[in-house]
Structure formats: C-alpha cells, structure tokens
Design an enzyme around this catalytic site. Structure first.
Site, PDB file in Angstrom:
ATOM      1  N   HIS A 230       0.730  -1.162  -0.035  1.00 42.66           N
ATOM      2  CA  HIS A 230      -0.051   0.173   0.014  1.00 42.66           C
ATOM      3  C   HIS A 230       1.026   1.192   0.122  1.00 42.66           C
ATOM      4  O   HIS A 230       1.102   1.685   0.987  1.00 42.66           O
ATOM      5  CB  HIS A 230      -0.884   0.148   1.365  1.00 42.66           C
TER       6      HIS A 230
ATOM      7  N   GLU B 196     -10.977   3.738   6.386  1.00 45.50           N
ATOM      8  CA  GLU B 196      -9.970   4.353   6.787  1.00 45.50           C
ATOM      9  C   GLU B 196     -10.564   5.595   7.892  1.00 45.50           C
ATOM     10  O   GLU B 196     -10.217   5.749   8.960  1.00 45.50           O
ATOM     11  CB  GLU B 196      -9.047   4.896   5.559  1.00 45.50           C
TER      12      GLU B 196
ATOM     13  N   ASP C  16       1.651   7.100   2.302  1.00 48.36           N
ATOM     14  CA  ASP C  16       2.273   8.223   1.571  1.00 48.36           C
ATOM     15  C   ASP C  16       3.505   8.910   2.593  1.00 48.36           C
ATOM     16  O   ASP C  16       3.534   9.722   3.213  1.00 48.36           O
ATOM     17  CB  ASP C  16       1.280   9.357   1.690  1.00 48.36           C
TER      18      ASP C  16
HETATM   19 ZN   LIG Z   1      -3.736   4.876   0.640  1.00 45.75          ZN
END
Ligand SMILES: [Zn+2]
Length: 339
Positions: A16, A199, A278
């Site tokens: 991911h 999320e 990220d």
């Molecule tokens: Zn993501």
C-alpha cells in the site's frame, strides 16, 4: 540484536504505497525548478512545516498540489527510483504501488507519461536491486464513475503494465457503491480489485467493498473493527488488510499508538500487514512503520513475523516469487540472534 535492528534487517513487502505520496520535498523542489514551476513555499523546510494534517482531506489538498510539478517521464522515473532505492536499503523485496492517473491526466499530462516513467524505474529496480513489483491503477473516488470509465478506456491499451485497480482519495461521502458498475467492468477485464475502505469511513464501507465491489484486498480497513460480526467475517475470509500505522497517526485516525487497531486485528486473526501509504508526507517508510507499532504495542517477534507473512500471502506476486519471499523471511527468522 535490538528490535529496531531486527526490523531493519527483516525481509519485507509493501502493498500500500501511493507513488505520488513518496514525493520528498527536496526532490519536489528539484523537479519544480527543472520544469520552471514556482512552488508556494520558500524552502524545503517551509514545505515540510505545512505537513501538519488535521484529517485525510487536509493531506489530500497538499498531495494534489505536490503532484502538479510532475510533467515528464523523467520526473516520474526519478520519483519512483528514489522510492525504490530507499526500499532496497530497508530490505523491502517486493512492492505493489498505486498511481493516480486522474491526478495527472486532469491537468494535461498524457496517460502514458506517468505509466512509462514509473514502469521504467520498476523494471530497473527488478534488474539491479532485486525488488519485484506489481503496479495498480487507482481511481479517485471524489470524481464520478463516468470519469473512472473514461480513465479505464485510456488504460486498456496498457493493460499488461498493471495487475489491478484501486479506489482512493476522499472516502467519506464517496461509498463503494458509487463505483459498482466500474468495478464490475474491471473484474470482467480480469483485473485484481482493491479499495480503500474503513480508513475514515464506517464499517458499511468495508462491507460495501467486500459485497458490492468484491475486492481481493482492502486498503486500511481499520473501521471493520467497529462491527464485531464484520471483523469476524474479514478474518474468516482471510482478506488482507493493508494497514498504515504512521498514516493513521498523522491523519488523526488513531490518536494513541498504544491503541492502534493492528493489535486487535492480530488478536482476531485478521490478515493485516504493515505499509507506509504516503511516506514522504507522513514521515516514515517501511522500517519506521514497523518500529512505530513495535514501540506502541510491544509486538513479539512471532507477531512481527505474522505481519510480514500476511504481506507476502496478500500480495499479487507469482506463486514462485511468493515462495522465494517466504523462504527469505524464514531464513532470516532462523538466523537472527534471539536477543
Ligand atoms: Zn492509501
């Protein structure tokens, strides 16, 4: 051997990772200069200081701003190569990375430009660094399903370059059901299917990803734990959840690492693995994500091994490559000093 050293040496896989989210400020300044683009920040430090997020959307606003400087194949190659050399140093042996084509085509960059640049770096890393890969095209869920279909049409001539599709960007208000027809089409085309779910969104979004989109893997999935029956089902299905601890902390989806949901996932037998999401924006690549939960949750080496195994099992690597990755992990576990 300290646990930090153990984690650093552990053979790992990452499932991911948004390649645009690995865009380090220093490289962003270099590429902006090369392309004659002015960033709204005076320095790398000023840009980094802006990485103070309140939630997913406050991050996404900067994420899209950052990717605006990417214009040429060389830009995308440099971005991807920088990530891959870092992963080689962290003993990450297999990566599955997302790219967001709509974040580039919507500002006039041809569909092929990011794809060719990213793919060239991945192939070079396979040959020179021994890192295997899969590439995943992600749809932006704040855009319409029609726009998703248009992107799929652009992608189909390049279908051999990527293994599956994902669904990311602003979750709340953009439930999985919005993309049912698009995912039906992608399934019929033979793509692997993934969606970010749970999320920030409720358990119903995780259920929608499973029942409506019929995904092979769920990105994040944290909020499945709010519904014990659903959590049990995720465990029973053996569905892989690609969990991102540092991201959860930086986007305030988890306020105390000692309460991080990966503890409950392990206890329930959910196939969770550790990923960085990220990393340039959230301040941590793979080693730091493992270390963060290790520090917060006091994981045993067996539990660290379970997380690493879940990543291999949940990957889309070939059976032969999976066996190789598993053998590397087992050899490491057998040889590492116990303390
Ligand atoms: Zn993501």
């Amino acid at each position: 051997m300290t646990t930090d050293a153990y984690i650093a040496g552990l053979p790992k896989v990452e499932l991911h990772l948004h390649i645009e989210g690995s865009f380090e400020p220093a490289l962003m300044f270099d590429i902006a200069k090369r392309n004659g683009i002015a960033l709204p920040y005076d320095s790398v430090e000023a840009l980094q200081a802006a990485y103070n997020f309140q939630d997913l959307q406050s991050f996404l606003d900067l994420y899209y701003q950052g990717m605006n400087v990417l214009q040429t194949e060389q830009d995308y190659f440099d971005l991807t190569w920088a990530y891959l050399t870092k992963m080689a140093a962290e003993n990450v042996q297999h990566v599955e990375i997302f790219w967001d084509p709509q974040g580039h085509t919507d500002r006039g960059v041809a569909f092929e430009v990011p794809l060719h640049g990213i793919k060239a770096a991945l192939k070079k890393a396979e040959a020179e660094l021994g890192i295997s890969h899969q590439l995943i095209m992600s749809f932006l869920r704040h855009l319409s399903e029609e726009q998703g279909f248009a992107t799929l049409e652009q992608a189909l001539p390049h279908r051999d370059a990527f293994i599956g599709v994902g669904l990311d960007s602003s979750e709340v208000g953009n439930p999985p059901e919005k993309f049912e027809r698009l995912f039906d089409r992608c399934r019929a085309e033979g793509f692997k299917l993934m969606a970010h779910a749970g999320e920030e969104g409720p358990p119903a979004y995780v259920r929608g990803a499973i029942d409506t989109l019929k995904v092979d893997r769920i990105d994040h999935g944290n909020h499945c734990l709010d519904d014990p029956e659903l959590a049990r089902r995720v465990a029973d299905l053996g569905l892989c959840l690609t969990v991102c601890p540092q991201s959860n902390m930086r986007l305030k989806n988890c306020l105390d690492i000692r309460q991080h949901p990966i503890r409950a996932m392990l206890d329930l037998g959910i196939a969770a693995c550790v990923n960085s999401d990220d990393p340039a924006y959230f301040g941590g690549y793979m080693n730091q994500n493992y270390q963060l939960i290790q520090d917060g949750l006091g994981l045993s080496r067996a539990e660290i091994g379970t997380l690493a195994r879940n990543g291999i099992t949940g990957s889309f690597a070939s059976p032969a490559r999976k066996a190789e990755l598993m053998a590397n992990l087992e050899a490491y576990e057998a040889e590492a000093p116990k303390a």
